[in-house]
Write a protein that holds these residues in place. Structure first.
Motif, PDB file in Angstrom:
ATOM      1  N   LEU A  31       0.829  -1.211   0.000  1.00  9.70           N
ATOM      2  CA  LEU A  31       0.000   0.000   0.000  1.00  9.70           C
ATOM      3  C   LEU A  31       0.863   1.260   0.000  1.00  9.70           C
ATOM      4  O   LEU A  31       0.529   2.257  -0.650  1.00  9.70           O
ATOM      5  N   TYR A  32       1.963   1.215   0.747  1.00 15.95           N
ATOM      6  CA  TYR A  32       2.904   2.344   0.735  1.00 15.95           C
ATOM      7  C   TYR A  32       3.430   2.580  -0.682  1.00 15.95           C
ATOM      8  O   TYR A  32       3.462   3.716  -1.167  1.00 15.95           O
ATOM      9  N   GLN A  33       3.841   1.494  -1.337  1.00 17.38           N
ATOM     10  CA  GLN A  33       4.382   1.650  -2.689  1.00 17.38           C
ATOM     11  C   GLN A  33       3.350   2.254  -3.640  1.00 17.38           C
ATOM     12  O   GLN A  33       3.687   3.087  -4.484  1.00 17.38           O
ATOM     13  N   LYS A  34       2.108   1.860  -3.498  1.00 19.81           N
ATOM     14  CA  LYS A  34       1.049   2.334  -4.397  1.00 19.81           C
ATOM     15  C   LYS A  34       0.646   3.779  -4.116  1.00 19.81           C
ATOM     16  O   LYS A  34       0.419   4.561  -5.051  1.00 19.81           O
ATOM     17  N   ASN A  35       0.586   4.139  -2.832  1.00 17.36           N
ATOM     18  CA  ASN A  35      -0.039   5.414  -2.478  1.00 17.36           C
ATOM     19  C   ASN A  35       0.911   6.499  -1.947  1.00 17.36           C
ATOM     20  O   ASN A  35       0.534   7.670  -1.940  1.00 17.36           O
TER      21      ASN A  35
END
Length: 352
Positions: free
Chosen positions: A220-224
């Protein structure tokens, strides 16, 4: 390689006789131990940048540490650099707008964490108003609402202290202490504050594993988040308007302090933009944002989901917000907790 060669050259010069045809031979101080700190590949940086005029040494760092924690540098002898930058809180103070300066007046920005600064090449302070640590230090040292130091009185105090006198002479090789040397020594200490041993770092070095929840949070960190909080330092070292406000008051007495990066660049695109803070040790650096308006990570995530103020300079990445459900928020926070570097924190608390 060029900088390493220069460092070796400096070290070499400290160990040999130096003379010219017109001068008496002299021995340059052999007791200075210059070094280049080890840097983990998980920081994703190239080398250890430092100014040629202030190369880091064991003795310089020790002197800078002593100054950093000395409240006698301030006008009332009660405020040190560590008052706003405590090692226990990842070198922050846990307050939104502190009042613990010499005047007791509320400051206008929260204390940012001050580790991994050698790689902050785009400027320091929340708006990038300082080019390097050597110039930055004079701001809080002399500001009437922070340490309020008179530099002449500060130097007189240091000159009167035999231990300081000996230490300055050793590090800088000059008989008289200069105010610039105070800032240079503190800069060496701050440059030595490198956070690179969190659970995340050990995971990346194949020394530890993340839980399923932490791995989900990483995705989720990588995406957002990773476009601004780039992996490694977990900041892109740049400035963004993240939709905190629609309007920016500009009282003349504060000289544009609420205008963000615009105060420095005069570029209309920088209105309301502030430096991207690192996510490393973020569990310890609340409250959040340049003015500490959010007390918890939940408040931060709610802002990015529902609270963004649309304005002309808003970062395009945030134009539609960041929507996360409850389980995704918990996963993301679990990953962010893996960025807490207990090794770094314990190291600097033990030595002070």
């Amino acid at each position: 390689m060029e900088k390493l060669s220069k460092l070796l050259l400096i070290i070499g010069f400290t160990l040999i006789w130096a003379c010219s045809s017109d001068e008496e031979p002299m021995i340059l101080d052999p007791e200075i131990h210059y070094y280049i700190p080890a840097v983990s590949p998980t920081l994703r940086v190239a080398g250890f940048p430092q100014p040629d005029r202030n190369m880091i040494s064991e003795e310089g760092v020790a002197l800078g540490r002593k100054l950093f924690f000395d409240p006698k540098l301030s006008a009332n002898s009660r405020v040190s650099c560590a008052t706003c930058h405590s090692p226990a809180l990842a070198f922050t103070d846990g307050l939104a707008l502190a009042k613990h300066g010499v005047s007791g007046k509320e400051l206008h920005r929260t204390s940012p964490p001050i580790f991994n600064l050698p790689w902050q090449s785009e400027g320091l302070f929340w708006d990038g108003g300082a080019h390097d640590l050597e110039s930055l230090n004079f701001g809080p040292l002399t500001h009437p609402d922070e340490m309020g130091a008179d530099l002449n009185e500060l130097v007189a105090y240091l000159e009167s202290d035999p231990e300081y006198k000996k230490h300055f002479n050793l590090v800088f090789g000059e008989e008289e202490i200069q105010s610039a040397q105070v800032s240079r020594a503190i800069s060496q200490y701050v440059r030595s504050l490198i956070s690179q041993d969190s659970k995340y770092d050990r995971w990346k070095r194949s020394e530890e594993v993340l839980s399923d929840l932490e791995l989900k949070g990483y995705q989720l960190y990588q995406k957002n988040c990773s476009s601004c909080h780039q992996e490694g330092l977990f900041t892109d070292r740049s400035f963004h308007n993240n939709g905190l406000d629609k309007a920016y008051p500009d009282p003349p007495e504060l000289e544009g302090l609420f205008l963000g990066r615009y105060r420095i660049s005069s570029n209309p695109k920088d209105l309301g933009a502030y430096k991207t803070p690192t996510l490393r040790n973020i569990s310890l650096t609340a409250p959040y944002m340049h003015d500490g308006r959010f007390e918890t990570l939940d408040e931060v995530l709610n802002h990015y989901q529902n609270g963004i103020q649309i304005n002309e300079t808003l970062a395009p990445e945030l134009s539609e917000g960041i929507a996360l459900n409850t389980s995704e928020k918990e996963a993301l926070k679990a990953f962010l907790r893996t960025l807490t570097d207990s090794v770094f924190l314990q190291k600097h608390q033990k030595t002070n």
